[in-house]
Design a protein around this motif. Structure first.
Motif, PDB file in Angstrom:
ATOM      1  N   PRO A   1       0.825  -1.198   0.000  1.00 11.34           N
ATOM      2  CA  PRO A   1       0.000   0.000   0.000  1.00 11.34           C
ATOM      3  C   PRO A   1       0.856   1.242   0.000  1.00 11.34           C
ATOM      4  CG  PRO A   1       0.043  -0.986   2.171  1.00 11.34           C
ATOM      5  CD  PRO A   1       0.804  -1.906   1.280  1.00 11.34           C
ATOM      6  N   ARG A   2       0.350   2.261  -0.644  1.00 17.48           N
ATOM      7  CA  ARG A   2       0.960   3.573  -0.557  1.00 17.48           C
ATOM      8  C   ARG A   2      -0.143   4.483  -0.174  1.00 17.48           C
ATOM      9  NH1 ARG A   2       4.053   4.033  -5.887  1.00 17.48           N
ATOM     10  NH2 ARG A   2       5.862   2.935  -5.253  1.00 17.48           N
ATOM     11  N   VAL A   3       0.050   5.247   0.797  1.00 16.85           N
ATOM     12  CA  VAL A   3      -1.067   5.854   1.462  1.00 16.85           C
ATOM     13  C   VAL A   3      -1.817   6.955   0.707  1.00 16.85           C
ATOM     14  CG1 VAL A   3      -0.679   5.102   3.717  1.00 16.85           C
ATOM     15  CG2 VAL A   3       0.793   6.762   2.763  1.00 16.85           C
ATOM     16  N   SER A   4      -3.084   7.418   1.273  1.00 21.03           N
ATOM     17  CA  SER A   4      -4.038   8.323   0.578  1.00 21.03           C
ATOM     18  C   SER A   4      -3.873   9.809   0.675  1.00 21.03           C
ATOM     19  CB  SER A   4      -5.419   7.973   1.020  1.00 21.03           C
ATOM     20  OG  SER A   4      -6.436   8.636   0.425  1.00 21.03           O
ATOM     21  N   THR A   5      -4.831  10.958   1.413  1.00 20.82           N
ATOM     22  CA  THR A   5      -4.486  12.415   1.352  1.00 20.82           C
ATOM     23  C   THR A   5      -5.194  13.616   2.062  1.00 20.82           C
ATOM     24  OG1 THR A   5      -4.593  11.794  -0.846  1.00 20.82           O
ATOM     25  CG2 THR A   5      -3.396  13.588  -0.378  1.00 20.82           C
ATOM     26  N   LEU A   6      -4.589  15.113   2.097  1.00 16.37           N
ATOM     27  CA  LEU A   6      -5.212  16.311   2.704  1.00 16.37           C
ATOM     28  C   LEU A   6      -5.007  17.569   1.829  1.00 16.37           C
ATOM     29  CD1 LEU A   6      -3.778  15.767   6.330  1.00 16.37           C
ATOM     30  CD2 LEU A   6      -5.789  14.777   5.361  1.00 16.37           C
ATOM     31  N   PHE A   7      -6.074  18.403   1.552  1.00 15.19           N
ATOM     32  CA  PHE A   7      -5.758  19.664   0.844  1.00 15.19           C
ATOM     33  C   PHE A   7      -5.306  20.649   1.895  1.00 15.19           C
ATOM     34  CE2 PHE A   7      -5.724  21.332  -3.263  1.00 15.19           C
ATOM     35  CZ  PHE A   7      -6.192  20.331  -4.081  1.00 15.19           C
ATOM     36  N   GLY A   8      -4.054  20.990   1.874  1.00 15.78           N
ATOM     37  CA  GLY A   8      -3.569  21.854   2.932  1.00 15.78           C
ATOM     38  C   GLY A   8      -3.244  23.198   2.378  1.00 15.78           C
ATOM     39  N   LYS A   9      -2.021  23.574   2.659  1.00 17.14           N
ATOM     40  CA  LYS A   9      -1.518  24.929   2.517  1.00 17.14           C
ATOM     41  C   LYS A   9      -1.903  25.613   1.226  1.00 17.14           C
ATOM     42  CE  LYS A   9       1.646  23.344   5.684  1.00 17.14           C
ATOM     43  NZ  LYS A   9       2.867  22.880   6.071  1.00 17.14           N
ATOM     44  N   GLY A  10      -2.440  26.791   1.384  1.00 20.55           N
ATOM     45  CA  GLY A  10      -2.683  27.632   0.229  1.00 20.55           C
ATOM     46  C   GLY A  10      -3.910  27.230  -0.567  1.00 20.55           C
TER      47      GLY A  10
ATOM     48  N   GLY B   1      -2.812   3.540  -3.376  1.00 25.25           N
ATOM     49  CA  GLY B   1      -2.694   2.086  -3.366  1.00 25.25           C
ATOM     50  C   GLY B   1      -1.516   1.548  -4.151  1.00 25.25           C
ATOM     51  N   GLY B   2      -0.660   2.452  -4.677  1.00 25.23           N
ATOM     52  CA  GLY B   2       0.574   2.013  -5.313  1.00 25.23           C
ATOM     53  C   GLY B   2       0.396   1.227  -6.597  1.00 25.23           C
ATOM     54  N   GLY B   3      -0.780   1.294  -7.198  1.00 30.61           N
ATOM     55  CA  GLY B   3      -0.983   0.566  -8.450  1.00 30.61           C
ATOM     56  C   GLY B   3      -1.336  -0.894  -8.257  1.00 30.61           C
ATOM     57  N   SER B   4      -1.508  -1.315  -6.989  1.00 28.53           N
ATOM     58  CA  SER B   4      -1.820  -2.729  -6.754  1.00 28.53           C
ATOM     59  C   SER B   4      -3.102  -2.883  -5.933  1.00 28.53           C
ATOM     60  CB  SER B   4      -0.649  -3.398  -6.032  1.00 28.53           C
ATOM     61  OG  SER B   4      -0.382  -2.740  -4.804  1.00 28.53           O
ATOM     62  N   ARG B   5      -3.980  -1.874  -6.046  1.00 27.02           N
ATOM     63  CA  ARG B   5      -5.269  -1.926  -5.333  1.00 27.02           C
ATOM     64  C   ARG B   5      -6.398  -1.606  -6.309  1.00 27.02           C
ATOM     65  NH1 ARG B   5      -5.465  -2.428   0.676  1.00 27.02           N
ATOM     66  NH2 ARG B   5      -3.345  -2.056   1.378  1.00 27.02           N
ATOM     67  N   ALA B   6      -7.587  -2.037  -5.937  1.00 26.80           N
ATOM     68  CA  ALA B   6      -8.781  -1.718  -6.730  1.00 26.80           C
ATOM     69  C   ALA B   6      -9.359  -0.410  -6.195  1.00 26.80           C
ATOM     70  CB  ALA B   6      -9.800  -2.847  -6.609  1.00 26.80           C
ATOM     71  N   THR B   7      -9.072   0.705  -6.863  1.00 24.91           N
ATOM     72  CA  THR B   7      -9.566   1.992  -6.359  1.00 24.91           C
ATOM     73  C   THR B   7     -10.607   2.630  -7.277  1.00 24.91           C
ATOM     74  OG1 THR B   7      -8.012   3.549  -7.388  1.00 24.91           O
ATOM     75  CG2 THR B   7      -7.223   2.352  -5.445  1.00 24.91           C
TER      76      THR B   7
END
Length: 485
Positions: free
Chosen positions: A6-15, A321-327
């Motif tokens: 797995p490669r992890v997911s996300t946040l809209f932050g700065k600016g 998901g690093g290209g190895s997950r069903a997203t």
């Protein structure tokens, strides 16, 4: 790009404010909600589903000599170069409808992302080996003698490429980007090496690794290629990440995943795990970060970047998901594992929208935004892109707040390999055709027949490395770095 785990997911932050993003997200979610994922909507295993304006010209199966998966591609003249975890292959595409294999080089070490320039091919190795040879075997990075980095091949004889140089780089080379020298420097080409995931246990890949490596390659004496700089791009350490599990997490920044340069305009965009960056590369050995953007709400892993032809927009992809997950399903929704479109205003990123393919995929199908390139239509912004088992999608983003898919091609679940390990790694447009590099099924040649893209066939390039963009105008393809040195 694909690296299991797995490669992890996300946040809209700065600016960036979260407010209009949420509004955009609701609109997109509503649009997708009208398309429930019915099992009947998913093509049968291997069955082709496509829009009427795309023709499947040809499939060239993967060469038997290369047992691993196909990866990225590059093009020059009448040839296509396709990387593979086991090495790379050269294809004759003079007559795209009769595309054929010229040669394969067995030289294991993932991912073997490739780029070409003149008579040289560069391959990225992000997998520690017991030595730098083509007969090497995998070995852990905690052994000081392990090698990873960039391999250089002389491809003047297409039937018999020769391995001429290995350049070791810190943390290996996950991807690489060519930046040709200019003016008095034109006899050199620079290679920006992106790598990440350092560890205190790795002697040659120590944290914080907030940098890239720059290799200088003298074109007349390429065996003198060497690392000449390791510029730190994140002196403040970059995005700290949030440590949340898939699919909620945001990656910490420890290097870049991929960089796309636009040498004519002296700019580059970096997709750097936890953030996207804009760089000034007027001095190729000393790139300077001029703008940064984060999305800690919806982006897991900043994976790749593409400019529009004018250099006024950047598309970043999120490889949730690093290209190895069903997203590509209802559970993940329309704003994660997607493209994000930004306008460049006053040198800063202004978020405009997300785009994700609306066709839900099976839970056995790895699917997420991946590699693509522009279709050169003057006055329009149109891109073709791979989505692993989501197939190939063509999107018009001329209105960056309202990107629209105008064509697609996909197959049902790939049952020739394990679940979640198939589909298109990259899809690029080159001189009238779309080429798709499929993990297991080989090289696909497609043709789009649509009034919105027909003008592109008048534009000819002599070289295409997708991470080294060059401008186009009708009837003229500027080779990326003019590959005739």
């Amino acid at each position: 790009m694909y690296q299991g785990g797995p490669r992890v997911s996300t946040l809209f932050g700065k600016g960036l404010t979260g407010r209009f993003l949420i509004a955009a997200g609701i609109a997109a979610a509503t649009a997708l909600a009208a398309l429930p994922a019915q099992a009947a909507d998913i093509p049968a295993p291997g069955e082709i589903a496509k829009s009427a304006n795309i023709e499947h010209v040809l499939n060239v199966p993967k060469p038997a000599e290369l047992p691993d998966i196909h990866t990225d591609m590059a093009f020059q003249g009448d040839y296509a170069y396709v990387g593979n975890y086991s090495g790379f292959s050269i294809y004759d595409i003079r007559k795209p409808k009769r595309t054929s294999l010229v040669s394969s080089v067995l030289c294991p070490g993932g991912q073997m992302d490739v780029a070409v320039y003149g008579n040289l091919l560069f391959g990225a190795v992000d997998s520690p080996r017991n030595n730098d040879s083509c007969s090497s075997v995998g070995q852990t990075a905690d052994v000081k003698e392990s090698w990873e980095g960039v391999r250089i091949f002389d491809i003047s004889d297409k039937k018999n490429p020769k391995y001429i140089k290995a350049v070791e780089t810190n943390c290996g080379s996950h991807t690489l980007t060519l930046v040709p020298g200019k003016g008095r420097d034109r006899r050199n080409v620079y290679v920006y090496v992106s790598s990440y995931r350092p560890s205190a246990a790795f002697p040659d890949c120590q944290p914080p690794h907030d940098k890239i490596s720059v290799i200088k390659v003298p074109l007349r004496t390429p065996t003198d290629a060497a690392v000449v700089a390791t510029p730190v791009l994140f002196p403040d350490g970059g995005n700290p990440g949030d440590g949340l599990p898939y699919p909620e997490g945001t990656s910490a920044t420890s290097g870049c995943h991929d960089i796309t340069a636009y040498p004519e305009k002296n700019i580059a965009a970096g997709a750097c795990m936890g953030e996207g960056i804009l760089m000034d590369i007027s001095d190729p050995v000393a790139p300077k970060v001029t703008a940064t953007v984060r999305d800690d709400e919806n982006f897991a892993f900043w994976h790749s970047a593409t400019f529009n032809n004018e250099g006024t927009k950047v598309i970043f992809t999120d490889e949730l998901g690093g290209g190895s997950r069903a997203t590509c399903n209802e559970a993940i929704g329309p704003n994660r594992g997607a493209n994000a479109y930004f306008d460049l205003v006053g040198g800063q990123f202004v978020f405009k929208s997300y785009f994700k393919i609306a066709r839900h995929q099976a839970d056995t199908e790895n699917c997420v935004a991946h590699n693509g390139s522009l279709i050169p239509v003057k006055g329009k912004d149109i891109m073709v892109q791979a989505w692993y088992q989501g197939g190939i999608s063509v999107v018009d983003f001329t209105d960056s707040a309202n990107p629209q898919e105008i064509a697609f091609f996909e197959r049902g679940p790939d049952e020739t390999a394990a679940p979640l390990s198939g589909g298109f790694w990259s899809a690029y447009y080159y001189n009238g055709y779309i080429y798709g590099s499929d993990f297991n099924l080989g090289l696909d040649v497609l043709k789009i027949n649509d009034r919105r893209t027909d003008k592109a066939s008048k534009v000819r390039f002599d070289i295409l490395n997708a991470q080294t963009q060059a401008s186009y105008r009708e009837g003229h393809g500027h080779g990326h770095g003019h590959g005739h040195h």
